[in-house]
Scaffold this motif. Sequence first.
Motif, PDB file in Angstrom:
ATOM      1  N   ASP A  18       0.942  -1.126  -0.158  1.00 28.98           N
ATOM      2  CA  ASP A  18       0.149  -0.084   0.214  1.00 28.98           C
ATOM      3  C   ASP A  18       0.955   1.191   0.029  1.00 28.98           C
ATOM      4  O   ASP A  18       1.617   1.444   0.888  1.00 28.98           O
TER       5      ASP A  18
ATOM      6  N   GLN B 262       0.058   4.460  -0.247  1.00 26.39           N
ATOM      7  CA  GLN B 262      -0.043   5.842   0.719  1.00 26.39           C
ATOM      8  C   GLN B 262       0.049   5.470   2.119  1.00 26.39           C
ATOM      9  O   GLN B 262       0.682   6.326   2.790  1.00 26.39           O
ATOM     10  N   SER B 263      -0.005   4.228   2.768  1.00 29.87           N
ATOM     11  CA  SER B 263       0.152   4.024   3.911  1.00 29.87           C
ATOM     12  C   SER B 263       1.960   3.866   4.199  1.00 29.87           C
ATOM     13  O   SER B 263       2.143   4.311   5.268  1.00 29.87           O
ATOM     14  N   SER B 264       2.532   3.445   3.226  1.00 27.63           N
ATOM     15  CA  SER B 264       4.041   3.541   3.375  1.00 27.63           C
ATOM     16  C   SER B 264       4.499   4.949   3.467  1.00 27.63           C
ATOM     17  O   SER B 264       5.456   5.260   4.086  1.00 27.63           O
TER      18      SER B 264
ATOM     19  N   GLU C 269       3.094   7.396   4.591  1.00 24.63           N
ATOM     20  CA  GLU C 269       2.735   8.154   6.015  1.00 24.63           C
ATOM     21  C   GLU C 269       3.684   7.514   6.902  1.00 24.63           C
ATOM     22  O   GLU C 269       4.134   8.089   7.900  1.00 24.63           O
ATOM     23  N   LYS C 270       3.713   6.360   6.891  1.00 22.54           N
ATOM     24  CA  LYS C 270       4.677   5.673   7.954  1.00 22.54           C
ATOM     25  C   LYS C 270       6.121   6.118   7.686  1.00 22.54           C
ATOM     26  O   LYS C 270       6.881   6.624   8.791  1.00 22.54           O
TER      27      LYS C 270
ATOM     28  N   SER D 161       6.393   9.648   9.192  1.00 18.05           N
ATOM     29  CA  SER D 161       6.505   9.417  10.573  1.00 18.05           C
ATOM     30  C   SER D 161       7.799   9.283  11.173  1.00 18.05           C
ATOM     31  O   SER D 161       8.136   9.529  12.426  1.00 18.05           O
TER      32      SER D 161
END
Length: 242
Positions: free
Chosen positions: A202, A204-206, A208-209, A212
């Motif tokens: 994924d 997009q989730s990568s 965001e991670k 962070s």
Amino acid sequence: MSDISPGTVAWFEIGTTDVEDVTRFYGGLFEWRFEPRSPEYTEIVAPGGTRPIGGIFTPGDELSLSILTPDVSGDLEKIRLAGATVVKPASAPEGEGIVYARLRDPLGNPFTLYSDERQQPLEIVEGALDGFEIGTTVVDTTKGFYFECFGWTFDLDLNAPESPSPASCYNVISRDHRRIGRLVDRGLYGKDYAMPLFRVADEQSSVEKARSLGATIYSDPDDSGTRLLDPQGNRFGLTTGR
């Protein structure tokens, strides 16, 4: 790109003076495992993988792609004459079955030329190396160098976005009729780089991670591909393999 042959980007290396910072970031992002081989070199294994996909060496200060060859010493002079700069001549760590040399292409991008007796087909799992991208400000020079040295061919990517980046900016890089990477024309005032692409489930989730953990995004808003800078300033990209 699971099948590999000479001229294939089949490894990558992260040079650093802070191995702990590199392992913190990439371990958190991709869940890589780290296996020290010496005080100066640590190998990287992706989750779900059974063998290393790259390495971390110290001291150093940049990320580089590694290109497989059966004869490092024999190829060095040809590659130098094609326009590369030899940074580190051919070296063979005792008892490891590896020969490598570090170079820069005509536009200054670092790369490693290497052979490895252990080399096996790549495992394309999440977090693993799954291609690469070269950004260039002088397209003809880049194409000519990599074609002459490694037999890479370049074809317009007709699936690239038409605006604001026309399809003529994007090329599929192939070797032996097999897609291995992509080239992007960054224009006269752009930035030259060569970066690995890592497989994720994924995107997009990568992203965001990665944010962070301290990464920054440097893709143009309407550009294709997700390009990031890690906390040390190294470029890398994400791909879902589609």
